[in-house]
Design a protein around this motif. Structure first.
Motif, PDB file in Angstrom:
ATOM      1  N   ASN A  29      40.417  41.649  38.040  1.00 41.79           N
ATOM      2  CA  ASN A  29      39.610  40.540  38.542  1.00 41.79           C
ATOM      3  C   ASN A  29      38.644  39.987  37.499  1.00 41.79           C
ATOM      4  O   ASN A  29      37.797  39.160  37.837  1.00 41.79           O
ATOM      5  N   ILE A 299      47.454  33.358  40.263  1.00 44.68           N
ATOM      6  CA  ILE A 299      46.729  33.678  39.034  1.00 44.68           C
ATOM      7  C   ILE A 299      45.615  32.662  38.809  1.00 44.68           C
ATOM      8  O   ILE A 299      44.471  33.026  38.514  1.00 44.68           O
ATOM      9  N   PRO A 302      42.681  33.131  42.190  1.00 38.07           N
ATOM     10  CA  PRO A 302      42.895  34.530  42.569  1.00 38.07           C
ATOM     11  C   PRO A 302      42.187  34.980  43.839  1.00 38.07           C
ATOM     12  O   PRO A 302      42.567  36.017  44.402  1.00 38.07           O
ATOM     13  N   VAL A 352      38.775  32.746  37.397  1.00 40.21           N
ATOM     14  CA  VAL A 352      40.010  33.427  37.013  1.00 40.21           C
ATOM     15  C   VAL A 352      39.745  34.582  36.055  1.00 40.21           C
ATOM     16  O   VAL A 352      38.687  34.664  35.431  1.00 40.21           O
ATOM     17  N   TYR A 419      49.517  43.627  40.926  1.00 39.25           N
ATOM     18  CA  TYR A 419      48.649  42.470  41.162  1.00 39.25           C
ATOM     19  C   TYR A 419      48.770  41.986  42.606  1.00 39.25           C
ATOM     20  O   TYR A 419      47.761  41.757  43.290  1.00 39.25           O
ATOM     21  N   ARG A 423      45.937  42.002  45.714  1.00 39.65           N
ATOM     22  CA  ARG A 423      45.589  40.776  46.436  1.00 39.65           C
ATOM     23  C   ARG A 423      45.834  40.931  47.939  1.00 39.65           C
ATOM     24  O   ARG A 423      45.014  40.501  48.758  1.00 39.65           O
TER      25      ARG A 423
END
Length: 446
Positions: A29, A299, A302, A352, A419, A423
């Motif tokens: 992050n 991406i 996010p 980001v 990833y 999320r």
């Protein structure tokens, strides 16, 4: 003598021995995690005697381990050996006392940089360009807000007193904020961050800094990451607060991170340049970033708040389209001839991870250069058919990323899975929270 010790001795010759070294590891992050090391223990870092759990690369935004990633305590939470990033030792001028900072990575059991490193993901795509005899050149622009200090984390933001609601390019705003802004620029110079212009942006208390172009995209991402830390530190020193949150105010422009990118060949010539019109190579690069933009939205956006920038009339591009010097486009071509020929990617928020965002932009460009996809007509063309908007649903964006073959090829299948898993965990936790708005309008009326 290791390179880091040489750098440390040169640092001490300039500034004297620091009281502490702040070891900074960038997680998924772009939250900086790490340790404080006494200033007299630099040798310990140089020898690889400082460690952190490898799972430190991939916690969720709450700072928690996500067991479903297969990292952390479910596999014994193994350590990685911390290694300093060469050339990253810097003075911290806004800190109390004498503090130095250094970026670090972790080595896995093979002795290489962990594949969990966002910084290494960007280096990997840069290496792919080099293997083709190409050298990407990039620069970023970062927007941020200065706020009044808040008493609690839940308190809504408020702009500084006396700022206009619309302050776009207002020199008086810069003058009124001169003390803070001057110190930000001075601290940037001390840390070697290549800042260029600084302007007052549209929103109340909003500013934008441009960085100089560099043929080292990893350095460009380092610069964006370190500048965010620097701004927060300097502004906090002045009794205020700063944020790079994508959309802190519902009715004001959000914070973006625009990326300018071009590509040089082995002779140092810009392969995007054309004598007339748009070169086929630049057109192909545009096609590549447009073709992969939906899959990469997770991406570029996010977080849950990121998607507020993709609502109608949100002051940000909301569809995968392009145009010539057109700021309403997601991909703008400021110049098409000469050394400055480049594209400007305008989708990413300032929230980001800059390493992952630049990986996605450059990866999309390379995809286009290699595959030559169809390119839609630019916004200026009367025959242009408007592109379907990008999504404004966080889960749908993550679904697209999780299923993306391009994401697996660019980041690796395992990193795509990790990833996406992080999320999904954040989505499950944060979207369950009942907002004050729901209590205000529903609790007493229904």
């Amino acid at each position: 003598m290791s390179r880091f010790i040489e750098e440390f001795e040169a640092y001490c010759a300039t500034y004297g021995p620091p009281e502490r070294l702040e070891l900074m590891l960038c997680d998924l992050n772009a939250v900086l995690r790490g340790k404080w090391l006494p200033g007299n223990e630099a040798e310990k870092l140089a020898k690889g005697a400082v460690r952190l759990p490898l799972s430190t690369y991939a916690p969720n935004i709450l700072g928690e381990e996500v067991e479903a990633t297969g990292l952390g305590i479910v596999v014994g939470d193994p350590d990685g050996k911390i290694v300093p990033v060469p050339g990253s030792l810097r003075n911290v001028p806004w800190a109390r006392g004498h503090v130095a900072q250094v970026q670090v990575e972790m080595q896995d059991e093979s002795g290489g940089i962990s594949p969990l490193s966002p910084r290494q993901k960007l280096q990997d795509v840069v290496d792919r360009f080099k293997a083709n005899g190409l050298r990407p050149v990039v620069a970023t622009e970062l927007e941020f807000y200065i706020l009044r200090p808040r008493k609690t984390a839940e308190e809504a933001p408020q702009p500084p007193e006396g700022v206009p609601n619309a302050q776009n390019y207002d020199l008086k705003v810069l003058e009124n904020s001169e003390e803070i802004l001057t110190e930000i620029l001075a601290a940037s110079k001390t840390q070697g961050l290549a800042t260029d212009t600084l302007i007052a942006e549209y929103g109340p208390g909003q500013f934008e800094v441009n960085f100089l172009h560099t043929d080292d995209p990893v350095l460009a991402a380092d610069t964006a990451l370190l500048f965010r830390r620097l701004v927060k530190g300097v502004v906090r020193k002045h009794g205020m607060e700063a944020t790079f949150m994508a959309k802190p105010y519902a009715a004001c422009p959000g914070n973006g991170m625009h990326v300018h990118a071009s590509v040089l060949d082995q002779d140092g010539l810009n392969i995007f340049s054309a004598e007339h019109g748009v070169s086929e190579t630049l057109r192909a690069a545009v096609g590549g970033v447009l073709a992969t933009m939906r899959e990469m939205q997770a991406i570029f956006a996010p977080h849950m708040n990121s998607y507020r920038r993709f609502q109608p009339n949100s002051f940000a591009p909301t569809a995968p389209d392009w145009g010539l010097d057109n700021r309403s486009a997601s991909v703008r071509l400021p110049e098409t001839r000469g050394p400055g020929a480049r594209l400007e990617h305008r989708i990413a928020g300032a929230d980001v991870n800059p390493y992952l965002a630049l990986t996605a932009v450059l990866g999309g460009m390379l995809h286009g250069i290699e595959t030559r996809p169809d390119v839609p007509l630019p916004l200026e063309d009367p025959a242009m058919i408007a592109a379907a908007p990008l999504g404004h649903d966080w889960r749908q964006a993550v679904d697209l990323f999780a299923a993306s073959e391009f994401a697996a090829e660019l980041f690796g299948e395992d990193y795509r899975r990790i990833y996406s898993t992080v999320r999904y965990d954040e989505i499950d936790q944060l979207t369950r929270i009942i907002s004050p708005t729901e209590y205000r309008y529903y609790l007493g009326r229904l």
